[in-house]
Design an enzyme around this catalytic site. Sequence first.
Site, PDB file in Angstrom:
ATOM      1  N   GLU A 144       8.741  36.453   4.760  1.00 53.05           N
ATOM      2  CA  GLU A 144       7.512  35.761   5.172  1.00 53.05           C
ATOM      3  C   GLU A 144       7.807  34.334   5.587  1.00 53.05           C
ATOM      4  O   GLU A 144       8.683  33.689   5.013  1.00 53.05           O
ATOM      5  CB  GLU A 144       6.568  35.626   3.971  1.00 53.05           C
ATOM      6  CG  GLU A 144       5.982  36.886   3.491  1.00 53.05           C
ATOM      7  CD  GLU A 144       5.139  36.645   2.230  1.00 53.05           C
ATOM      8  OE1 GLU A 144       4.454  35.606   2.145  1.00 53.05           O
ATOM      9  OE2 GLU A 144       5.186  37.499   1.348  1.00 53.05           O
ATOM     10  N   CYS A 173       7.060  26.822   6.837  1.00 55.20           N
ATOM     11  CA  CYS A 173       7.647  27.080   5.523  1.00 55.20           C
ATOM     12  C   CYS A 173       8.448  28.373   5.643  1.00 55.20           C
ATOM     13  O   CYS A 173       7.917  29.403   6.042  1.00 55.20           O
ATOM     14  CB  CYS A 173       6.521  27.242   4.500  1.00 55.20           C
ATOM     15  SG  CYS A 173       7.100  27.769   2.881  1.00 55.20           S
ATOM     16  N   CYS A 231      14.108  37.206  -5.009  1.00 52.95           N
ATOM     17  CA  CYS A 231      14.623  36.046  -5.749  1.00 52.95           C
ATOM     18  C   CYS A 231      14.993  36.515  -7.147  1.00 52.95           C
ATOM     19  O   CYS A 231      14.384  37.435  -7.674  1.00 52.95           O
ATOM     20  CB  CYS A 231      13.526  34.978  -5.823  1.00 52.95           C
ATOM     21  SG  CYS A 231      14.022  33.463  -6.665  1.00 52.95           S
ATOM     22  N   CYS A 234      10.732  33.016 -12.199  1.00 55.43           N
ATOM     23  CA  CYS A 234       9.622  32.136 -12.603  1.00 55.43           C
ATOM     24  C   CYS A 234       8.380  32.997 -12.854  1.00 55.43           C
ATOM     25  O   CYS A 234       8.054  33.878 -12.069  1.00 55.43           O
ATOM     26  CB  CYS A 234       9.340  31.088 -11.528  1.00 55.43           C
ATOM     27  SG  CYS A 234      10.745  29.982 -11.258  1.00 55.43           S
ATOM     28  N   CYS A 257       5.368  33.413 -10.207  1.00 54.13           N
ATOM     29  CA  CYS A 257       5.721  33.565  -8.796  1.00 54.13           C
ATOM     30  C   CYS A 257       5.846  35.034  -8.387  1.00 54.13           C
ATOM     31  O   CYS A 257       6.504  35.825  -9.060  1.00 54.13           O
ATOM     32  CB  CYS A 257       7.034  32.830  -8.533  1.00 54.13           C
ATOM     33  SG  CYS A 257       7.571  32.933  -6.824  1.00 54.13           S
ATOM     34  N   CYS A 263       3.560  32.326  -2.331  1.00 52.88           N
ATOM     35  CA  CYS A 263       4.854  32.888  -1.922  1.00 52.88           C
ATOM     36  C   CYS A 263       4.974  34.347  -2.280  1.00 52.88           C
ATOM     37  O   CYS A 263       4.749  34.751  -3.405  1.00 52.88           O
ATOM     38  CB  CYS A 263       6.004  32.209  -2.647  1.00 52.88           C
ATOM     39  SG  CYS A 263       5.805  30.501  -2.958  1.00 52.88           S
TER      40      CYS A 263
END
Length: 351
Positions: A98, A111, A118, A122, A125, A339
């Site tokens: 994205e 962005c 990932c 976290c 997220c 995100c």
Amino acid sequence: MESLLENKKDIKSFTLPQLKEEMEALGEKSFRASQLYEWMHRKLAESYEEMTNIPRKLVDLCREQYRYTTLHLVQVQESRIDGTRKYLFALPDGNLVESVWMRYQHGNSVCISSQVGCRMGCRFCASTLDGLERNLLPSEMLEQIYAVTRHTGERVSNVVVMGTGEPMDNYENLLRFIILLSDENGLHISQRNITVSTCGIVPRMRELADKHLQITLALSLHASTDEKRRELMPIANSYSLQELIEVCSYYFEQTGRRITFEYSLVKGVNDTDEDARKLIRLIKGLNCHVNLIPVNPIKERDYVQSERRAVEAFQNKLEQGGINVTVRREMGRDIDGACGQLRRRHLESNL
Ligand code: SAH
């Protein structure tokens, strides 16, 4: 076929000096490298077909030797509130990333994502829920900006590496990306207009400081005690706040660039008066700026956004403590702003 493609060198990830070496090794004149580079990084050519001043023979040779990375636009959503556009791109191997395009008074900002997925974990997220799939190549980071530029027809002046992924976990490719993006022979986006956001991988931040780049380093802080930070971010088990503050101050010493601290406000978790007081104590004296972000709730977790009044109170408290602070304007609220949300929804709907 796919694996053959994978083994090929990636022509869009070469710096100009590297591309010159490549051309020389192929027995070509080095000015051909400048021409190719200009087509790729300045004219944003989507394929070799557009490169009208490159001889057919060389185009064929390049096709044989290198992969030419482009992204396939899968979906674009435009916010009716503020014109923000969210792009979903397919990479050459079919993975999805994205990117977000935002129009501000001072120019257009993109962005970008730095990894597919990932592995930082976290808690709040969406990007990290399925772990890390793979790193993005320099060309795949660049192409997000190039593809958005082609699509909007407008110049991009600011780039933030704040999409999916931990940029310091893809450090070498990130560095190459920054060099290519700020190169005067390419889009020539000033390093001062490039921001890299990290969850705080201290040794990489130190290495980055030693490169003396002019980019802005943003640190995702989100808590003012180690205990609370560990609850939100597993990386806090590896590095203490003390180490983080030290490396931020080292980054400022080496580069003269003010640090940005990102602090996502979660109701009842990190938004109290005491949190603000401890935050002031932690970062006072550092040349920095705090960006408050009301947390964007994701359906997989039960974190709740701090109330408007709590956000304002937190902001006032920091200001009174002499800290530079802004509240991030929420953009694209109607189009899966947080995100990793768009990619996730797309993947889920295809299951
Ligand atoms: N891995 C990098 C960059 C990607 S995340 C980093 O950790 O900084 C970009 C920023 O958005 C980080 O500050 C991250 O903590 C924050 N973020 C992620 N999910 C969020 C959410 N649901 N609400 C608010 N901020 C979020």
